[in-house]
Each structure stands twice: as C-alpha cells, then as structure tokens.
Design a protein around this motif. Structure first.
Motif, PDB file in Angstrom:
ATOM      1  N   ASP A 211     -39.854  15.495-104.657  1.00  0.00           N
ATOM      2  CA  ASP A 211     -40.196  15.066-103.301  1.00  0.00           C
ATOM      3  C   ASP A 211     -41.659  15.387-103.020  1.00  0.00           C
ATOM      4  N   ARG A 212     -42.144  14.899-101.881  1.00  0.00           N
ATOM      5  CA  ARG A 212     -43.545  15.085-101.541  1.00  0.00           C
ATOM      6  C   ARG A 212     -43.915  16.563-101.438  1.00  0.00           C
TER       7      ARG A 212
ATOM      8  N   GLU B 153     -53.431  12.760 -93.944  1.00  0.00           N
ATOM      9  CA  GLU B 153     -52.935  14.105 -94.241  1.00  0.00           C
ATOM     10  C   GLU B 153     -51.655  14.060 -95.063  1.00  0.00           C
ATOM     11  N   ARG B 154     -50.894  12.990 -94.919  1.00  0.00           N
ATOM     12  CA  ARG B 154     -49.646  12.839 -95.651  1.00  0.00           C
ATOM     13  C   ARG B 154     -49.847  12.175 -97.004  1.00  0.00           C
ATOM     14  N   VAL B 155     -50.632  11.093 -97.039  1.00  0.00           N
ATOM     15  CA  VAL B 155     -50.605  10.219 -98.223  1.00  0.00           C
ATOM     16  C   VAL B 155     -51.751  10.449 -99.193  1.00  0.00           C
ATOM     17  N   ALA B 156     -52.858  11.070 -98.758  1.00  0.00           N
ATOM     18  CA  ALA B 156     -53.975  11.339 -99.668  1.00  0.00           C
ATOM     19  C   ALA B 156     -53.680  12.621-100.430  1.00  0.00           C
ATOM     20  N   LEU B 157     -53.479  12.515-101.731  1.00  0.00           N
ATOM     21  CA  LEU B 157     -53.048  13.623-102.575  1.00  0.00           C
ATOM     22  C   LEU B 157     -54.154  13.963-103.563  1.00  0.00           C
TER      23      LEU B 157
ATOM     24  N   ASP C 169     -42.460  17.335 -93.651  1.00  0.00           N
ATOM     25  CA  ASP C 169     -42.186  18.495 -94.493  1.00  0.00           C
ATOM     26  C   ASP C 169     -40.702  18.689 -94.772  1.00  0.00           C
ATOM     27  N   ASP C 170     -39.866  18.062 -93.958  1.00  0.00           N
ATOM     28  CA  ASP C 170     -38.426  18.135 -94.187  1.00  0.00           C
ATOM     29  C   ASP C 170     -37.904  16.982 -95.039  1.00  0.00           C
TER      30      ASP C 170
ATOM     31  N   VAL D 182     -46.911  18.321-103.523  1.00  0.00           N
ATOM     32  CA  VAL D 182     -48.060  18.963-102.879  1.00  0.00           C
ATOM     33  C   VAL D 182     -48.209  20.409-103.354  1.00  0.00           C
ATOM     34  N   ARG D 183     -47.087  21.130-103.446  1.00  0.00           N
ATOM     35  CA  ARG D 183     -47.168  22.517-103.935  1.00  0.00           C
ATOM     36  C   ARG D 183     -47.699  22.552-105.364  1.00  0.00           C
ATOM     37  N   ALA D 184     -47.226  21.641-106.200  1.00  0.00           N
ATOM     38  CA  ALA D 184     -47.658  21.636-107.597  1.00  0.00           C
ATOM     39  C   ALA D 184     -49.138  21.288-107.734  1.00  0.00           C
TER      40      ALA D 184
END
Length: 434
Positions: free
Chosen positions: A62-63, A143-147, A92-93, A67-69
């Motif tokens: 999941d997202r 903030e959500r989609v730019a990784l 985040d959920d 993000v954590r990785a």
C-alpha cells in the motif's frame, strides 16, 4: 497418490491467485545492469539497491508502506518490492481520495474556467483567488502522489504477465538521485486533478499538468527495465475541451530532464498517451550540454501521439524499438522529435502504422541539425527516414545531416528490425522478464 496431490496443490494455488511456478521464480530484486547495456553501464555501471542489507529489503502492498520504504528519498541502499496494486491517491488509512477531497480554499473547476476565460481574462497569466486556490489544492494532491526516490534504490514489481504489480496515480520522482533501478512494474494514470491554464503557450494557450509517471530530474545512472506505463483509467482523449484546447490531465510517461545522464531504458512498453517521453526540457537549458546520454532499446511505443522520444542536447541511442500507431490513434503528430543540439542515433527500429500515417510523419525537427538512422522498417518495408525527411522538407532550413557527432559503443547485440519487432512484441513490458 502423489499425482493426485500435485494436481490438488496446483488447483489450490490457482484458487489463491498464486502461480503454480511461484517456487521456481527467480528473485530479480538484486539484479544489476549488465555490462555494456547502454549509457547507464558507463562509469561503473548501475547497481541500484543490490548492496542493501536485509533490514532494508521491503515488500510493500500500500501507499503507506511504499512511503516508509522510500524513507524520504534517502541514499541508504534499499530494495523495495511492490506486490499487488498500490493507489497513490489514498490517505494514511488507505481510503481512496478523489479530486474533490484535495480541493481547498474554495477551488471550483467551474469558477476557475469562468475566471480565466480568455474572452474576458485575456492573455495574462492566471492570478487571484481561484488560481491561488488551485495551487493550494494541487499542493495537497502532490503531497500524496509525488513519491521521491533516493539514490542506491531498486524498485521492483512482484508478479508475472498475468498478475503484474501496479503503481496507480503515483509519480516516481528521481531528483538528483544516483544509481537507481526500476523494473517489472506497471505505472498508470499519474492524473493531475488541477491543470493550470497557460494563455500564451503555443499561440492559442494550453493546459499544463504536473505529473510524469516517472520523472528523472538531474538523475544519473538509472536503469528502467520491463515497465509498462500508460494512462490506463483516464485517457486524455476522453477529457473535455475548454478554451478550445483539450483539458489534459497527464504530463509525460517518462521524462528525462535537467541534466540527467547515463540512462538505459529497456524492454518497456509505453502506451495510450499523448506526450510520452521528453529528453531535455528546454532549448535554452544549455546546462544539459554533455549530459542527457540515454539508451532506448527493445521498447514498444503503442498509441503514442508524440515524443517517443523528443530530444534536446542529448546523445540518444535508439535501437531495436517497436512503434505501433493504430489508425484510430487520436491526433497523431510524430514519433521521433529532433530538437536543439540533439544527437539521435537510430538503428533497426520497426514502425507499424496502418491507415493514414506516412513515413514523412515519423520524424519532426525543431532547431535540430542532425539525425542518424539505419535499418528502419515501415510496415514491413525498409525505408530511410533521413532521406524521406529531407525530401519532404527540401529547400527548407530544417534539412538534417546524418553526422550526429558520435557513435554508440555501449550496447548489446543489435538485431535486425524484423527480429527485434517480434521479440519486443512478445517480451516488452511488466511481467515479462525471462
């Protein structure tokens, strides 16, 4: 009894969605770029996260896990294995977010269109409450989609052609990263909820969007292999027209800009998109000189309107690629764009263009001076793209020479266009690593 056990086990694995050959699958997560495999093999090669210790090998579904990785784009060697489908447009959920969820400060598409209608607003750059609200809303989506992808990273999808790993709605951004590998992953629909109107673009104005599925900006030593990239889910051709311009929601599939260098893109599939691949982002970006060295081999470009690729400044080796332009491709413009100070060396590429597309449509030039080509097939017949281009533009200032000033040395075996055409049709894209 043993035969019945094998049959029963195979059936159970099928019901669980596990390939029967899963135990025999090769772990590709620590693969490195083979020697001489394009520009990314120069100066020490590209190893991605192969040196990662076990604590920095992640499997994410999941997202939030992705993000954590990614660890904020850190340079720590890491391997990120993506399983299943990850939707970047989630909170985040893990709950799905829509464009309406990102909208803030009173932003309204209807009010935005009314505020900046060229008939009343004119040709000035948008400003004021609705543009400010659009920017604030766009920031929430970004903030959500730019990784952000950092150096020494391998991102690899887990799955085969029947069950590929997918990153949906996300934009992998390699800003200044070095030594990155992205493989065996489907990336789709990096969809911008909040395009900006640019009144003076292209004379008539145009809509500009924010997200590439993969964006290399000042990145070096990058290997992108066996990925599938498309607009699947939200094709631009089905979007409305505002201010007499198509309301685009996607930028590039893969853009390589801002002095990125030593890149290899191989065995990948780019499909169903307008502007597929930009190499070099501006005619005045002279800092790109000596950079933007890119190899594109054994890739498929299908139903792509333009930029496959468009090149400025770079030395680009384009060999053994397959182009498919169906008769119903929306508004096809060109495939290979030759622009300022570019040196495109094209070898043994195959084009399939049933319908209205002619050889003269395949190459376009803007301030370009040179284009080398050999071994091209057009609908199964050999053609000389350079000769056709120059004949079509005879007497104009845009004639091209065959001398691009360099000759590729970093590459694998270069097959005939016909052989490569068949191999790419079978082997390009996510889930097809041998």
């Amino acid at each position: 009894m043993r035969l019945r056990h094998i049959i029963a086990t195979t059936a159970l694995l099928g019901l669980l969605g596990v390939p029967a050959h899963a135990d025999d699958a090769r772990d590709i997560s620590r693969d490195t770029l083979p020697a001489n495999d394009g520009w990314a093999a120069a100066d020490g090669g590209t190893t991605g996260g192969a040196a990662a210790d076990d604590a920095h090998v992640y499997t994410v579904t999941d997202r939030a896990g992705l993000v954590r990785a990614l660890d904020g784009g850190s340079d720590t060697p890491k391997i990120i294995r993506i399983a299943g489908t990850i939707d970047a447009n989630t909170d985040d959920d893990g709950d799905r977010l829509t464009c309406a969820d990102y909208a803030t400060d009173g932003y309204s598409p209807k009010q935005y269109l009314a505020a900046y209608d060229p008939r009343t607003w004119g040709s000035a750059k948008p400003s004021g409450p609705q543009e400010e609200a659009r920017q604030a809303s766009a920031a929430q989506q970004a903030e959500r989609v730019a990784l952000t992808v950092g150096s020494n990273t391998t991102i690899v999808g887990i799955g085969d052609s029947g069950n590929t790993a997918v990153l949906k709605g996300g934009s992998l951004q390699l800003k200044g990263a070095n030594n990155v590998i992205v493989r065996n992953l489907e990336l789709r629909d990096a969809y911008d909820c909040f395009p900006v109107w640019q009144p003076n673009t292209g004379g008539l104005g145009d809509w500009k969007t924010a997200y590439d599925n993969i964006w290399l900006r000042g990145a070096t030593h990058v290997w992108i292999d066996h990925v599938t990239v498309s607009d699947k889910g939200h094709p631009d051709e089905k979007e409305p027209t505002y201010f007499a311009r198509n309301y685009l929601r996607h930028d590039g599939l893969l853009d390589i800009t801002n002095a990125s260098d030593l890149i290899t893109v191989s065995w990948s599939r780019f499909a169903d998109h307008d502007k597929a691949m930009l190499i070099g982002n501006g005619d005045t970006a002279t800092g790109d000189r000596g950079k933007l060295r890119v190899t594109l081999h054994h890739n498929e470009f299908e139903s792509v309107v333009q930029r496959a690729p468009r090149v400025r400044f770079g030395q680009v080796h384009l060999y053994n690629n397959r182009y498919v332009v169906p008769a119903d491709t929306h508004d096809y413009r060109y495939s290979i764009g030759v622009s300022t100070e570019s040196g495109v060396y094209a070898e043994n590429n195959a084009f399939h263009t049933p319908g209205h597309i002619e050889v003269a449509d395949l190459v376009k030039s803007w301030n370009g001076t040179a284009f080398h080509q050999t071994g091209t097939l057009f609908n199964g017949f050999p053609v000389d793209l350079l000769a056709v281009y120059n004949a079509y533009n005879s007497g104009s200032e845009s004639d091209l020479t065959a001398d691009v000033g360099w000759t590729p040395t970093l590459h694998g075996k270069i097959d005939s266009a016909g052989t490569a055409d068949r191999e790419v049709a079978r082997g390009a894209g996510a889930g097809r690593i041998p």
